[in-house]
Design an enzyme around this catalytic site. Structure first.
Site, short mmCIF file in Angstrom:
data_model
loop_
_atom_site.label_atom_id
_atom_site.label_comp_id
_atom_site.label_asym_id
_atom_site.label_seq_id
_atom_site.Cartn_x
_atom_site.Cartn_y
_atom_site.Cartn_z
N GLN A 1 -41.13 127.40 19.01
CA GLN A 1 -40.15 126.31 18.99
C GLN A 1 -38.79 126.79 18.51
O GLN A 1 -37.76 126.37 19.01
CB GLN A 1 -40.63 125.16 18.10
CG GLN A 1 -41.83 124.44 18.64
CD GLN A 1 -41.62 124.00 20.09
OE1 GLN A 1 -40.75 123.19 20.38
NE2 GLN A 1 -42.43 124.52 21.00
N HIS B 1 -36.08 127.93 21.00
CA HIS B 1 -35.36 126.99 21.87
C HIS B 1 -33.87 126.98 21.54
O HIS B 1 -33.03 127.15 22.41
CB HIS B 1 -35.92 125.57 21.70
CG HIS B 1 -37.08 125.29 22.60
ND1 HIS B 1 -36.97 125.22 23.97
CD2 HIS B 1 -38.39 125.05 22.32
CE1 HIS B 1 -38.16 124.95 24.48
NE2 HIS B 1 -39.04 124.85 23.51
N GLU C 1 -42.73 116.06 16.85
CA GLU C 1 -42.87 116.10 18.30
C GLU C 1 -44.18 116.80 18.67
O GLU C 1 -44.99 116.26 19.41
CB GLU C 1 -41.67 116.85 18.89
CG GLU C 1 -41.73 117.02 20.40
CD GLU C 1 -40.63 117.93 20.93
OE1 GLU C 1 -40.37 117.88 22.14
OE2 GLU C 1 -40.04 118.70 20.14
N ASP D 1 -46.76 122.96 26.82
CA ASP D 1 -45.45 123.01 27.47
C ASP D 1 -45.56 123.24 28.97
O ASP D 1 -44.74 122.72 29.74
CB ASP D 1 -44.60 124.14 26.86
CG ASP D 1 -43.77 123.67 25.69
OD1 ASP D 1 -43.73 122.46 25.42
OD2 ASP D 1 -43.15 124.54 25.03
N GLU E 1 -36.61 72.02 19.47
CA GLU E 1 -35.55 73.02 19.55
C GLU E 1 -34.24 72.42 20.03
O GLU E 1 -33.24 73.13 20.17
CB GLU E 1 -35.97 74.15 20.50
CG GLU E 1 -37.10 75.02 19.95
CD GLU E 1 -37.40 76.23 20.82
OE1 GLU E 1 -36.81 76.34 21.93
OE2 GLU E 1 -38.20 77.08 20.40
N HIS F 1 -35.42 71.04 28.96
CA HIS F 1 -36.69 71.76 29.00
C HIS F 1 -37.85 70.77 28.90
O HIS F 1 -38.83 70.84 29.64
CB HIS F 1 -36.79 72.76 27.84
CG HIS F 1 -36.04 74.04 28.05
ND1 HIS F 1 -34.68 74.10 28.13
CD2 HIS F 1 -36.49 75.32 28.20
CE1 HIS F 1 -34.30 75.36 28.31
NE2 HIS F 1 -35.40 76.12 28.37
#
Length: 440
Positions: free
Chosen positions: A267, A270, A335, A369, A423, A428
């Site tokens: 890693q 990278h 990760e 990977d 409400e 409605h």
């Protein structure tokens, strides 16, 4: 020169603060990048193909006459596959087959089918699941060429049943990577445009005369691409805004320390902001891993990047026991999580937050990977606490289905009207009451 990697002890005062200092990462928003991306997107939205062509020719040093000229014919993808050295082609085809097989199984198991049920009064409730019409895949170009990412983004979309997959990939100076183009063919990509950067994201998001508008944009990119994806979210969907890559290794001290050191390297190579952390209850083993790091570093072609990553964001952490290592891992929510232990399943049951788990000493993260099968597009920067790997489910959408019977309208209408009046929404309420036998 030995690597000066942090060494922490969970029993020490201030450990949590020290650990969170290692974990701390906030993607800096460069004002110049943000202004540039905003301008590019606005220009693409207004001028379409003309803007995409201007930026592509300028940034990638091309002399294309039209955006249509930047679309690759399928025969060029086929030629790229044929041009590969046999062993590399076989590896790419094997990886594609494994990724496809995993996602086909995922499709069966992840609730990808429509369903419904009928209540006693005849009311039917359910859910309709449909794939997206069109997905856009962004693929980095230039120095960064990731055919594995093409497979990981395109194949789940294809397995999900997305009707059309459009790939964009920049080709600075006109240089095309045959492995990337071959991966596009194997992944089921329908159209490939040699454009990149914020202008490519804008073209996919808004659509132009030549580049079709997509429903979702997936795939990694540089800071300009990440900024553009963030800005167009809401117009189209996006997969995620990924931070630097991460690996967390939980080890009981029974694995070859050189294996662990190389996993940390995998890693760290990278980029300088990638993060590699080891949690282990055995102080002697940690020392052996550190020795292996210093022994192996000089043989690494990317040793300068690895060194910067390990010294800047890496850590070797002594924990009380593996149970505590799991608790710390849940706080980190990495990760990639390797559980390199004699009884990996015992500890895997304790893990709640991880993008992907790699169980047992033979399961290196690098296999995930490239070719194990599960997707390598994973949540970073602790977002594994609430998000998941890219998968078939990312290319579906769900619609609720409601078919109310005449009898059902009586019961549901009474409930709905009462709540609607509560409400303060009388229309409605009346809408529901009109369907009732004694309604308006």
């Amino acid at each position: 020169m030995s690597i000066k990697i942090r060494k922490l002890d969970s029993s020490a005062d201030g450990f949590r603060k020290a650990l969170h200092a290692v974990l701390a990462f906030e993607a800096s928003e460069d004002d110049a990048i943000e202004r540039s991306v905003a301008q590019i997107l606005a220009d693409v939205k207004t001028r379409g193909d003309a803007a995409v062509l201007d930026y592509t020719n300028r940034f990638d040093r091309l002399e294309a006459k039209s955006v249509a000229a930047l679309e690759l014919p399928m025969m060029e993808l086929e030629a790229a596959l044929e041009s590969l050295e046999p062993k590399r082609r076989a590896a790419l085809e094997a990886a594609a087959a494994r990724v496809r097989g995993y996602h086909e199984k995922q499709k069966i198991e992840c609730g990808s089918h429509s369903w419904q049920y009928t209540e006693a009064d005849g009311t039917v409730l359910g859910q309709k699941v449909t794939p997206l019409d069109r997905a856009g895949i962004y693929v980095p170009g230039g120095k960064a060429a990731y055919p594995s990412s093409v497979l990981m983004n395109a194949i789940p979309a294809r397995v999900a049943g997305v009707r059309e997959i459009v790939m964009v990939v920049p080709t600075p100076d006109g240089v095309k990577n045959p492995l990337v183009l071959a991966a596009a063919l194997l992944g089921g990509v329908d159209r490939v445009f040699t454009i990149g950067g914020a202008q490519a994201v804008g073209a996919l998001a808004y659509g132009t005369d030549t580049v079709p508008q997509v429903d979702k944009i997936c795939g990694p990119g540089n800071a300009y691409v990440a900024s553009a994806k963030r800005r167009v979210f809401g117009i189209v969907g996006i997969d995620m805004i990924a931070g630097p890559s991460e690996i967390l290794v939980l080890c009981d001290g029974t694995t070859d320390p050189r294996w662990v050191a190389m996993d940390l390297f995998s890693q760290a190579e990278h980029d300088e902001l990638a993060q590699s952390i080891l949690l282990c209850p055995d102080a002697g083993f940690i020392a052996r891993v550190e020795d292996a790091i210093n022994e192996l570093i000089e043989s690494m072609p990317r040793r300068d990047v690895i060194r910067a990553s390990l010294e800047g964001r890496g850590a070797l952490v002594k924990v009380r026991d593996m149970a505590e290592a799991c608790a710390i891992a849940n706080d980190i929510a990495p990760e990639h999580l390797e559980i390199s232990a004699l009884e990996p399943h015992q500890w895997a049951h304790e893990i709640r937050h991880a993008g992907a788990m790699f169980l047992g000493r033979y399961t290196s993260e690098s296999l995930g990977d490239y070719c194990a099968g599960p997707n390598h597009v994973l949540p970073t920067s602790r977002t594994a606490r609430f998000s998941s790997p890219l998968g078939v489910y990312d290319f579906f959408k769900r619609s609720s289905v409601i078919e109310v019977s005449a009898d059902g309208a009586q019961t549901l209408g009474e409930i709905a009207a009462e709540l609607a009046y509560g409400e303060g929404l009388p229309a409605h309420a009346r809408s529901a009451e009109y369907r009732m036998r004694n309604g308006g």
